[in-house]
Design a protein around this motif. Structure first.
Motif, PDB file in Angstrom:
ATOM      1  N   UNK A  51      51.029  35.379  83.185  1.00  0.00           N
ATOM      2  CA  UNK A  51      50.936  33.957  82.481  1.00  0.00           C
ATOM      3  C   UNK A  51      50.433  34.385  81.006  1.00  0.00           C
ATOM      4  N   UNK A  52      49.612  35.417  80.714  1.00  0.00           N
ATOM      5  CA  UNK A  52      49.337  35.714  79.461  1.00  0.00           C
ATOM      6  C   UNK A  52      50.391  36.108  78.472  1.00  0.00           C
ATOM      7  N   UNK A  53      51.319  36.898  79.090  1.00  0.00           N
ATOM      8  CA  UNK A  53      52.523  37.320  78.220  1.00  0.00           C
ATOM      9  C   UNK A  53      53.389  36.099  77.938  1.00  0.00           C
ATOM     10  N   UNK A  56      51.142  30.783  79.218  1.00  0.00           N
ATOM     11  CA  UNK A  56      51.024  29.492  80.037  1.00  0.00           C
ATOM     12  C   UNK A  56      49.754  29.657  80.840  1.00  0.00           C
ATOM     13  N   UNK A  57      48.976  28.572  81.242  1.00  0.00           N
ATOM     14  CA  UNK A  57      47.870  28.691  82.068  1.00  0.00           C
ATOM     15  C   UNK A  57      48.190  29.388  83.609  1.00  0.00           C
ATOM     16  N   UNK A  58      47.302  30.395  83.995  1.00  0.00           N
ATOM     17  CA  UNK A  58      47.692  30.979  85.085  1.00  0.00           C
ATOM     18  C   UNK A  58      47.863  30.134  86.470  1.00  0.00           C
ATOM     19  N   UNK A  59      47.049  28.918  86.491  1.00  0.00           N
ATOM     20  CA  UNK A  59      47.365  27.970  87.643  1.00  0.00           C
ATOM     21  C   UNK A  59      48.679  27.472  87.589  1.00  0.00           C
ATOM     22  N   UNK A  60      49.051  27.038  86.367  1.00  0.00           N
ATOM     23  CA  UNK A  60      50.353  26.492  86.073  1.00  0.00           C
ATOM     24  C   UNK A  60      51.680  27.456  86.495  1.00  0.00           C
TER      25      UNK A  60
END
Length: 324
Positions: A51-53, A56-60
């Motif tokens: 998600x960081x790469x 985008x937000x991790x939950x998304x």
């Protein structure tokens, strides 16, 4: 993420809505934006890092992967502590996803290169009769300025070139005679004198100039019906008061010259790049024994930078060619 994927969507009252089966175009539309996310998670083996790469937000990202599993009806990933691993189905999807993403990357690179004014690609069409010298001379001059621009060249008769332009196979094409078509822009760029070509032993061979009507009783050799030069020949002969009696047809101008040299008829042709033995090229006496060549392109279409540069190049030579 959980062992079992959540349903793809929920109705207003909170009940689960079964996923829509993926078939045909629906599969491509649903899968395409998720393949890059899935591949990033598979490579990182960690949803938070992926998600960081991706930014985008991790939950998304977790919800997107859950929907992907629900839509496909298979489990793609299993959680082991903070890490995730691919299932057998996940490994199968990843192999296909990586190929698809590679093709998409190459397609994007090709499009960007085509849009580069100094190294793009131009699909350019022209009649066979312009192939021996006119087009090569133009391309040599243009390529000296823009050596990294690539050309895809297509030769055909007028109606086929116009059709290829309309379907997007061509960016630009030279054509003769100029078409009367509302969906294309027509710019006349060249006025090419035509010669009356006769066998070396012909009664008119000792002349320098003759009228077209003087060969009205001769057999003609010509390009097939539908070719621009054939249309021009028939029109000019009609203006001279006769219909040409065409006994042989060929698809190449040099083939027609060979037929003339063999004594099988006369022809109305543009001057050759290299003189051919056995024929005499006579200037046509009287006005208008020329063919007009036009550059055309489809209206309302924004041309890539290299196409626009080549179009400007050709139009800049219009005055010189039309007066020649």
């Amino acid at each position: 993420m959980s062992e079992r994927a959540e349903p793809a969507d929920y109705s207003d009252d909170g009940t689960a809505v079964p996923p829509v089966p993926l078939t045909g175009d629906s599969a491509a539309l649903l899968l395409s934006p998720r393949l890059a996310q899935f591949a990033a998670v598979a490579r990182a083996q960690h949803v938070t890092r992926a998600a960081a790469e991706l930014g985008v937000p991790q939950p998304t990202l977790s919800r997107s992967l859950a929907r992907l599993e629900a839509d496909l009806g298979v489990q793609l990933l299993t959680r082991h502590g903070r890490r995730v691993r691919l299932t057998s189905s996940g490994r199968t999807l990843l192999a296909h996803a990586e190929r698809s993403l590679l093709h998409a990357e190459r397609a994007g690179r090709a499009v960007r290169e085509d849009a580069d004014p100094h190294s793009g690609r131009i699909a350019f069409g022209f009649p066979h009769t312009l192939g021996p010298s006119t087009v090569p001379d133009l391309l040599r001059e243009f390529s000296a300025r823009y050596p990294r621009i690539r050309f895809q060249l297509m030769q055909d008769y007028g109606a086929a070139l116009l059709s290829r332009l309309r379907t997007g196979e061509l960016d630009l094409t030279l054509i003769s005679p100029p078409p009367d078509a509302p969906d294309v822009t027509v710019r006349r760029v060249h006025r090419q004198p035509l010669r009356i070509v006769v066998p070396a032993g012909h009664p008119l061979a000792g002349r320098k100039r003759v009228r077209l009507a003087e060969v009205r009783d001769d057999a003609f050799v010509s390009l097939p019906a539908g070719y621009g030069l054939r249309q021009i020949t028939e029109r000019l002969c009609a203006e001279a008061g006769f219909a040409p009696r065409i006994t042989f047809e060929g698809e190449e101008v040099e083939t027609l010259r060979g037929l003339v040299a063999a004594g099988l008829g006369v022809a109305l042709l543009p001057a050759p790049a290299v003189p051919r033995p056995g024929v005499v090229e006579l200037a046509a006496d009287g006005p208008g024994v020329v063919r007009e060549i036009a550059l055309i392109w489809v209206n309302g279409h924004r041309a890539p930078a290299p196409v626009e540069e080549f179009r400007r190049f050709l139009l800049a030579r219009r005055d010189r060619l039309l007066s020649g």
